[in-house]
Design a protein around this motif. Structure first.
Motif, PDB file in Angstrom:
ATOM      1  N   CYS B  14       0.838  -1.208   0.000  1.00  0.00           N
ATOM      2  CA  CYS B  14       0.000   0.000   0.000  1.00  0.00           C
ATOM      3  C   CYS B  14       0.868   1.252   0.000  1.00  0.00           C
ATOM      4  O   CYS B  14       0.544   2.237  -0.675  1.00  0.00           O
ATOM      5  N   ASN B  17       1.922   2.175  -3.242  1.00  0.00           N
ATOM      6  CA  ASN B  17       0.808   2.538  -4.130  1.00  0.00           C
ATOM      7  C   ASN B  17       0.451   1.399  -5.086  1.00  0.00           C
ATOM      8  O   ASN B  17       0.044   1.630  -6.224  1.00  0.00           O
ATOM      9  N   GLN B  22      -3.571  -2.559  -2.153  1.00  0.00           N
ATOM     10  CA  GLN B  22      -4.671  -1.724  -1.659  1.00  0.00           C
ATOM     11  C   GLN B  22      -5.995  -2.476  -1.701  1.00  0.00           C
ATOM     12  O   GLN B  22      -6.799  -2.385  -0.773  1.00  0.00           O
ATOM     13  N   PHE B  59      -5.501   5.210   2.151  1.00  0.00           N
ATOM     14  CA  PHE B  59      -4.386   4.886   1.258  1.00  0.00           C
ATOM     15  C   PHE B  59      -3.456   6.078   1.058  1.00  0.00           C
ATOM     16  O   PHE B  59      -2.264   5.910   0.836  1.00  0.00           O
ATOM     17  N   ILE B  62      -1.393   6.165   4.428  1.00  0.00           N
ATOM     18  CA  ILE B  62      -0.871   4.891   4.940  1.00  0.00           C
ATOM     19  C   ILE B  62       0.598   4.997   5.343  1.00  0.00           C
ATOM     20  O   ILE B  62       1.069   4.288   6.237  1.00  0.00           O
TER      21      ILE B  62
END
Lengths: 202, 179
Positions: B14, B17, B22, B59, B62
């Motif tokens: 996560c 990315n 995710q 997200f 995170i």
């Protein structure tokens, strides 16, 4: 944490048993769409490791970089040219140094732009031994009464356009007694008057 | 249902990315987060809005989560609760009303509540006015005290107490109607 009443405990327990609607895919598609806008995913595969947009930015930077440098150089060049012209227009009596005069043997060479006195460093100094000027130019800032006077009749061709300014200034000076604040402070119109001595004429 | 992956790997993914990571985290916490979101929603569409906004924030933030300082469940819960409150605030501005020093304790029929299903109770709570709804859920369900609620909602403790009193009165009236 506060003590809960019995009914609050019941509510909490019931809400824990709540059946969650199955909207996983629908909600994820919204999340993914927003993430693609805010945080595009970077591919680590055989493609551009930095992503397609990174390559585009690199190409753009390579194109714009030299152009930006060129524009900056041209701009600086024009600014310098403009500043030189402004210097010429504000100090017309000091531009004679560029004119070569074979009669001048005693003074500094034409290219020498050094001039004693408290003139501004960016002013082009007067060549004292030029034929148009017979008297040494006194420090303009220090002495406003004694100056050099330009005889309009015998100007050098190269100086003609430069000498035109002082008469206008002198005429203005004679016409009005009230000084207008212009030019360099401490310098009056009298300072632009240049008189030719007989000895200086070849 | 995707298999639950190693938490650390998912977190790292996560942070990088990775959409796959995710999605795994989202699936893992969907039920947990959705139950929280539904407490602050009027219906399923509201809950979906809260969920989507909350997970985008999760997200994006995170990288700021430190596993050594807290657990992931608590961190995600805070984000979902805050998003739920923002959602309620978007419906109505929380204003200062009557302040109370002590909370009135109208009797609430607990027996009636026990007879009701979770969906019915959810609908009862969702019918409360927005500010009252928020205060009631934070106090009665989440377990916050009035000082903490006042900080979260930007109101005074007295106003928080007033809303809780109003929530109890309204629930009691509605339970009386359903009997």
């Amino acid at each position: 944490m506060n003590q809960k009443a019995p009914y609050e405990l019941t509510i909490t327990e019931k809400l824990g048993q709540l059946q969650v609607p199955d909207m996983r895919d629908a909600i994820w598609s919204r999340i993914e769409t927003q993430l693609d806008l805010d945080m595009p995913e970077q591919n680590d595969g055989p493609e551009d490791p930095n992503g397609p947009d990174a390559g585009k930015w690199k190409a753009t930077a390579w194109k714009l970089g030299p152009i930006a440098v060129l524009v900056a150089v041209i701009t600086i060049f024009f600014i310098q040219q403009k500043s030189k012209k402004q210097t010429h227009s504000t100090t017309p009596s000091t531009e004679q140094t560029t004119t070569p005069n074979p009669a001048n043997n005693n003074g500094p060479p034409p290219g020498n732009k050094q001039q004693p006195g408290p003139l501004q460093p960016n002013h082009i100094p007067v060549n004292r031994n030029d034929s148009a000027f017979t008297t040494p130019v006194k420090p303009i800032l220090a002495d406003t009464t004694a100056g050099v006077h330009v005889r309009l009749k015998d100007p050098e061709p190269q100086l003609q356009h430069q000498v035109q300014a002082p008469p206008a200034v002198s005429q203005q000076k004679t016409d009005s007694t009230v000084k207008k604040s212009r030019g360099v402070k401490g310098i009056s119109d009298k300072d632009y008057h240049i008189t030719l001595k007989k000895d200086s004429i070849p | 249902m995707l298999a639950v992956a190693n938490d650390i790997d998912v977190l790292e993914g996560c942070r990088s990315n990775s959409r796959q990571a995710q999605r795994l985290l989202y699936e893992q916490f969907y039920d947990f987060a959705m139950k929280i979101a539904m407490r602050y929603a009027r219906d399923e569409m509201d809950a979906a809005d809260i969920m989507s906004h909350a997970f985008v924030k999760i997200f994006k933030a995170i990288h700021s989560f430190d596993p050594q300082k807290g657990n992931l469940h608590g961190w995600i819960k805070r984000i979902v609760v805050n998003e739920g409150l923002d959602h309620i605030k978007s419906r109505e501005r929380f204003s200062e009303n009557v302040e109370l020093e002590t909370v009135a304790e109208p009797p609430v029929n607990n027996h009636a509540l026990e007879q009701m299903g979770a969906d019915e109770i959810m609908q009862l709570i969702a019918k409360l006015p927005p500010a009252t709804h928020a205060v009631f859920v934070l106090y009665a369900v989440e377990g916050y005290n009035h000082r903490e609620i006042a900080e979260k909602l930007g109101i005074s403790e007295g106003t928080s107490k007033w809303h809780l009193s109003e929530a109890r009165k309204t629930l009691q009236q509605q339970l009386a109607h359903t009997r």
